[in-house]
Design a protein around this motif. Structure first.
Motif, PDB file in Angstrom:
ATOM      1  N   ASN A 168     -19.809  17.048 -19.632  1.00 10.55           N
ATOM      2  CA  ASN A 168     -20.990  17.401 -18.848  1.00 10.55           C
ATOM      3  C   ASN A 168     -21.047  18.920 -18.751  1.00 10.55           C
ATOM      4  O   ASN A 168     -20.232  19.536 -18.061  1.00 10.55           O
ATOM      5  CB  ASN A 168     -20.940  16.776 -17.453  1.00 10.55           C
ATOM      6  N   ARG A 169     -21.975  19.512 -19.472  1.00 10.26           N
ATOM      7  CA  ARG A 169     -22.118  20.961 -19.475  1.00 10.26           C
ATOM      8  C   ARG A 169     -23.311  21.346 -18.598  1.00 10.26           C
ATOM      9  O   ARG A 169     -24.425  21.558 -19.067  1.00 10.26           O
ATOM     10  CB  ARG A 169     -22.269  21.479 -20.908  1.00 10.26           C
ATOM     11  N   LYS A 170     -23.026  21.361 -17.288  1.00  9.18           N
ATOM     12  CA  LYS A 170     -23.989  21.785 -16.267  1.00  9.18           C
ATOM     13  C   LYS A 170     -25.288  20.981 -16.309  1.00  9.18           C
ATOM     14  O   LYS A 170     -26.364  21.506 -16.050  1.00  9.18           O
ATOM     15  CB  LYS A 170     -24.282  23.281 -16.405  1.00  9.18           C
ATOM     16  N   GLU A 171     -25.170  19.693 -16.621  1.00 14.39           N
ATOM     17  CA  GLU A 171     -26.297  18.755 -16.665  1.00 14.39           C
ATOM     18  C   GLU A 171     -27.325  19.098 -17.745  1.00 14.39           C
ATOM     19  O   GLU A 171     -28.388  18.487 -17.807  1.00 14.39           O
ATOM     20  CB  GLU A 171     -27.009  18.668 -15.298  1.00 14.39           C
ATOM     21  N   LEU A 172     -27.004  20.042 -18.614  1.00 14.22           N
ATOM     22  CA  LEU A 172     -27.909  20.376 -19.720  1.00 14.22           C
ATOM     23  C   LEU A 172     -27.633  19.467 -20.920  1.00 14.22           C
ATOM     24  O   LEU A 172     -28.560  19.002 -21.585  1.00 14.22           O
ATOM     25  CB  LEU A 172     -27.747  21.847 -20.120  1.00 14.22           C
ATOM     26  N   VAL A 173     -26.374  19.242 -21.181  1.00  9.76           N
ATOM     27  CA  VAL A 173     -25.924  18.287 -22.197  1.00  9.76           C
ATOM     28  C   VAL A 173     -24.774  17.507 -21.596  1.00  9.76           C
ATOM     29  O   VAL A 173     -23.852  18.099 -21.042  1.00  9.76           O
ATOM     30  CB  VAL A 173     -25.458  18.996 -23.483  1.00  9.76           C
ATOM     31  N   LYS A 174     -24.829  16.199 -21.713  1.00 13.46           N
ATOM     32  CA  LYS A 174     -23.751  15.376 -21.174  1.00 13.46           C
ATOM     33  C   LYS A 174     -23.654  14.082 -21.972  1.00 13.46           C
ATOM     34  O   LYS A 174     -24.589  13.722 -22.707  1.00 13.46           O
ATOM     35  CB  LYS A 174     -23.976  15.088 -19.687  1.00 13.46           C
ATOM     36  N   THR A 175     -22.544  13.395 -21.826  1.00  8.42           N
ATOM     37  CA  THR A 175     -22.375  12.117 -22.502  1.00  8.42           C
ATOM     38  C   THR A 175     -23.210  11.070 -21.774  1.00  8.42           C
ATOM     39  O   THR A 175     -22.996  10.804 -20.599  1.00  8.42           O
ATOM     40  CB  THR A 175     -20.898  11.688 -22.521  1.00  8.42           C
ATOM     41  N   THR A 176     -24.169  10.490 -22.495  1.00 10.52           N
ATOM     42  CA  THR A 176     -25.119   9.576 -21.860  1.00 10.52           C
ATOM     43  C   THR A 176     -24.840   8.105 -22.163  1.00 10.52           C
ATOM     44  O   THR A 176     -25.283   7.232 -21.418  1.00 10.52           O
ATOM     45  CB  THR A 176     -26.560   9.903 -22.298  1.00 10.52           C
ATOM     46  N   SER A 177     -24.108   7.833 -23.254  1.00 12.69           N
ATOM     47  CA  SER A 177     -23.829   6.435 -23.600  1.00 12.69           C
ATOM     48  C   SER A 177     -22.640   6.331 -24.534  1.00 12.69           C
ATOM     49  O   SER A 177     -22.236   7.320 -25.155  1.00 12.69           O
ATOM     50  CB  SER A 177     -25.057   5.788 -24.260  1.00 12.69           C
ATOM     51  N   ILE A 178     -22.086   5.129 -24.615  1.00 15.16           N
ATOM     52  CA  ILE A 178     -21.025   4.805 -25.566  1.00 15.16           C
ATOM     53  C   ILE A 178     -21.458   3.556 -26.324  1.00 15.16           C
ATOM     54  O   ILE A 178     -21.781   2.534 -25.717  1.00 15.16           O
ATOM     55  CB  ILE A 178     -19.680   4.555 -24.866  1.00 15.16           C
ATOM     56  N   THR A 179     -21.485   3.655 -27.642  1.00 14.35           N
ATOM     57  CA  THR A 179     -21.874   2.528 -28.492  1.00 14.35           C
ATOM     58  C   THR A 179     -20.687   2.133 -29.350  1.00 14.35           C
ATOM     59  O   THR A 179     -20.014   2.988 -29.925  1.00 14.35           O
ATOM     60  CB  THR A 179     -23.058   2.910 -29.403  1.00 14.35           C
ATOM     61  N   GLN A 180     -20.432   0.840 -29.428  1.00 16.00           N
ATOM     62  CA  GLN A 180     -19.264   0.358 -30.160  1.00 16.00           C
ATOM     63  C   GLN A 180     -19.644  -0.803 -31.075  1.00 16.00           C
ATOM     64  O   GLN A 180     -20.330  -1.736 -30.666  1.00 16.00           O
ATOM     65  CB  GLN A 180     -18.192  -0.101 -29.172  1.00 16.00           C
ATOM     66  N   ILE A 181     -19.201  -0.705 -32.333  1.00 20.81           N
ATOM     67  CA  ILE A 181     -19.356  -1.797 -33.291  1.00 20.81           C
ATOM     68  C   ILE A 181     -17.983  -2.420 -33.503  1.00 20.81           C
ATOM     69  O   ILE A 181     -17.009  -1.717 -33.806  1.00 20.81           O
ATOM     70  CB  ILE A 181     -19.909  -1.297 -34.633  1.00 20.81           C
ATOM     71  N   ILE A 182     -17.913  -3.723 -33.342  1.00 21.62           N
ATOM     72  CA  ILE A 182     -16.666  -4.455 -33.557  1.00 21.62           C
ATOM     73  C   ILE A 182     -16.884  -5.425 -34.713  1.00 21.62           C
ATOM     74  O   ILE A 182     -17.756  -6.305 -34.643  1.00 21.62           O
ATOM     75  CB  ILE A 182     -16.239  -5.214 -32.294  1.00 21.62           C
ATOM     76  N   HIS A 183     -16.132  -5.252 -35.777  1.00 25.01           N
ATOM     77  CA  HIS A 183     -16.214  -6.115 -36.955  1.00 25.01           C
ATOM     78  C   HIS A 183     -14.904  -6.880 -37.035  1.00 25.01           C
ATOM     79  O   HIS A 183     -13.845  -6.315 -37.299  1.00 25.01           O
ATOM     80  CB  HIS A 183     -16.409  -5.223 -38.191  1.00 25.01           C
ATOM     81  N   ASP A 184     -14.963  -8.177 -36.742  1.00 23.37           N
ATOM     82  CA  ASP A 184     -13.744  -8.983 -36.762  1.00 23.37           C
ATOM     83  C   ASP A 184     -14.050 -10.387 -37.241  1.00 23.37           C
ATOM     84  O   ASP A 184     -15.142 -10.651 -37.771  1.00 23.37           O
ATOM     85  CB  ASP A 184     -13.054  -8.982 -35.392  1.00 23.37           C
ATOM     86  N   LYS A 185     -13.119 -11.310 -37.045  1.00 22.44           N
ATOM     87  CA  LYS A 185     -13.293 -12.670 -37.552  1.00 22.44           C
ATOM     88  C   LYS A 185     -14.450 -13.400 -36.884  1.00 22.44           C
ATOM     89  O   LYS A 185     -14.971 -14.380 -37.420  1.00 22.44           O
ATOM     90  CB  LYS A 185     -11.988 -13.457 -37.367  1.00 22.44           C
ATOM     91  N   LEU A 186     -14.846 -12.939 -35.718  1.00 23.67           N
ATOM     92  CA  LEU A 186     -15.943 -13.584 -35.005  1.00 23.67           C
ATOM     93  C   LEU A 186     -17.303 -13.164 -35.546  1.00 23.67           C
ATOM     94  O   LEU A 186     -18.309 -13.809 -35.265  1.00 23.67           O
ATOM     95  CB  LEU A 186     -15.866 -13.247 -33.509  1.00 23.67           C
ATOM     96  N   GLY A 187     -17.355 -12.065 -36.289  1.00 27.02           N
ATOM     97  CA  GLY A 187     -18.619 -11.560 -36.804  1.00 27.02           C
ATOM     98  C   GLY A 187     -18.748 -10.074 -36.541  1.00 27.02           C
ATOM     99  O   GLY A 187     -17.749  -9.343 -36.522  1.00 27.02           O
ATOM    100  N   ILE A 188     -19.975  -9.647 -36.309  1.00 32.40           N
ATOM    101  CA  ILE A 188     -20.252  -8.243 -36.002  1.00 32.40           C
ATOM    102  C   ILE A 188     -20.961  -8.197 -34.662  1.00 32.40           C
ATOM    103  O   ILE A 188     -21.932  -8.924 -34.439  1.00 32.40           O
ATOM    104  CB  ILE A 188     -21.153  -7.602 -37.069  1.00 32.40           C
ATOM    105  N   ARG A 189     -20.483  -7.352 -33.777  1.00 37.20           N
ATOM    106  CA  ARG A 189     -21.159  -7.211 -32.497  1.00 37.20           C
ATOM    107  C   ARG A 189     -21.235  -5.748 -32.099  1.00 37.20           C
ATOM    108  O   ARG A 189     -20.393  -4.940 -32.486  1.00 37.20           O
ATOM    109  CB  ARG A 189     -20.492  -8.031 -31.411  1.00 37.20           C
ATOM    110  N   MET A 190     -22.268  -5.436 -31.346  1.00 35.77           N
ATOM    111  CA  MET A 190     -22.471  -4.077 -30.862  1.00 35.77           C
ATOM    112  C   MET A 190     -22.500  -4.096 -29.342  1.00 35.77           C
ATOM    113  O   MET A 190     -23.228  -4.885 -28.729  1.00 35.77           O
ATOM    114  CB  MET A 190     -23.768  -3.482 -31.405  1.00 35.77           C
ATOM    115  N   ARG A 191     -21.706  -3.235 -28.768  1.00 37.89           N
ATOM    116  CA  ARG A 191     -21.670  -3.082 -27.312  1.00 37.89           C
ATOM    117  C   ARG A 191     -22.193  -1.693 -26.973  1.00 37.89           C
ATOM    118  O   ARG A 191     -21.718  -0.700 -27.512  1.00 37.89           O
ATOM    119  CB  ARG A 191     -20.240  -3.246 -26.778  1.00 37.89           C
TER     120      ARG A 191
END
Length: 241
Positions: A197-220
């Motif tokens: 968080n750089r003084k609310e000018l730029v900050k981390t807004t989200s986390i996206t995750q792709i999981i590829h395993d035996k169950l298939g492909i999922r995005m969180r």
């Protein structure tokens, strides 16, 4: 978009996770399924540019980070949003064809990591520095971290890599432990931590995750502003398992 990790689970599966560092006023839509170029893909959408920074389908996963090797001078107007590059990649049968035939001129520098999966995992890196395209194959059996060159200088990149190396020495890495790393590594450093968080000018807004395993492909997808979590699933080609 600005921090990316790749974690191999085994020879056929992996975890792909990115933190998006952005103007907190720039809204993003959670992932959904879209059909482009006759391919059904799953991705969060940036309404401002109408593109995305992370995408998966039954053939490949892609993540784009801003900048190539070093911080470049921002010189708008650009021909198109870098988020559209991810969608246009789907038009090509493979990454080599993309590198040889895509029109990079007029697009702001970027780094794009591609993980393709069919009979085996193939991982590739494409960097556009504003004048030249740089391509290389990566080792899909090796865990990696990338940091955007527009926000993190070489000193910061080395520090973040050291955090990553220390963390991945742990046993039994799971998608939840990867998320924990993306939320807490460098937590005392608001300027260069993975959640920054750089003084609310730029900050981390989200986390996206792709999981590829035996169950298939999922995005969180986790919106760090609203704390809302979206999970979407899709099937994959059966040749890997």
């Amino acid at each position: 978009m600005c921090t990316l990790t790749y974690i191999p689970i085994d020879n056929k599966n992996f975890i792909f996770t990115t933190n998006r560092d952005e103007d907190p006023n720039r809204i993003a839509l959670p992932p959904d399924k879209y059909i482009n170029n006759n391919i059904e893909s799953l991705y969060p959408k940036d309404p401002e540019g109408n593109g995305t920074w992370m995408l998966c389908n039954k053939y490949f996963s892609v993540c784009l980070l801003n900048g190539a090797f070093v911080k470049h001078k921002h010189e708008p107007p650009y021909k198109k949003s870098r988020g559209l590059v991810v969608l246009e990649y789907e038009k090509f049968k493979n990454t080599i064809e993309f590198v040889l035939n895509f029109d990079f001129v007029g697009i702001e520098p970027f780094t794009m990591i591609v993980v393709r999966y069919n009979s085996e995992i193939l991982m590739e890196e494409v960097r556009w520095d504003g004048s030249s395209v740089h391509y290389k194959k990566l080792d899909p059996k090796r865990a990696e971290i990338w940091s955007s060159s527009t926000l993190y200088d070489e000193t910061a990149k080395k520090m973040r890599k050291a955090w990553f190396v220390d963390w991945k020495m742990m046993d039994d890495i799971s998608y939840s432990k990867v998320l924990d790393f993306h939320k807490n590594a460098g937590c005392n450093d608001l300027f260069n931590g993975l959640v920054m968080n750089r003084k609310e000018l730029v900050k981390t807004t989200s986390i996206t995750q792709i999981i590829h395993d035996k169950l298939g492909i999922r995005m969180r997808y986790e919106d760090l502003r609203t704390k809302e979590v979206t999970e979407k699933y899709m099937t994959k080609e059966k040749s890997l398992n």
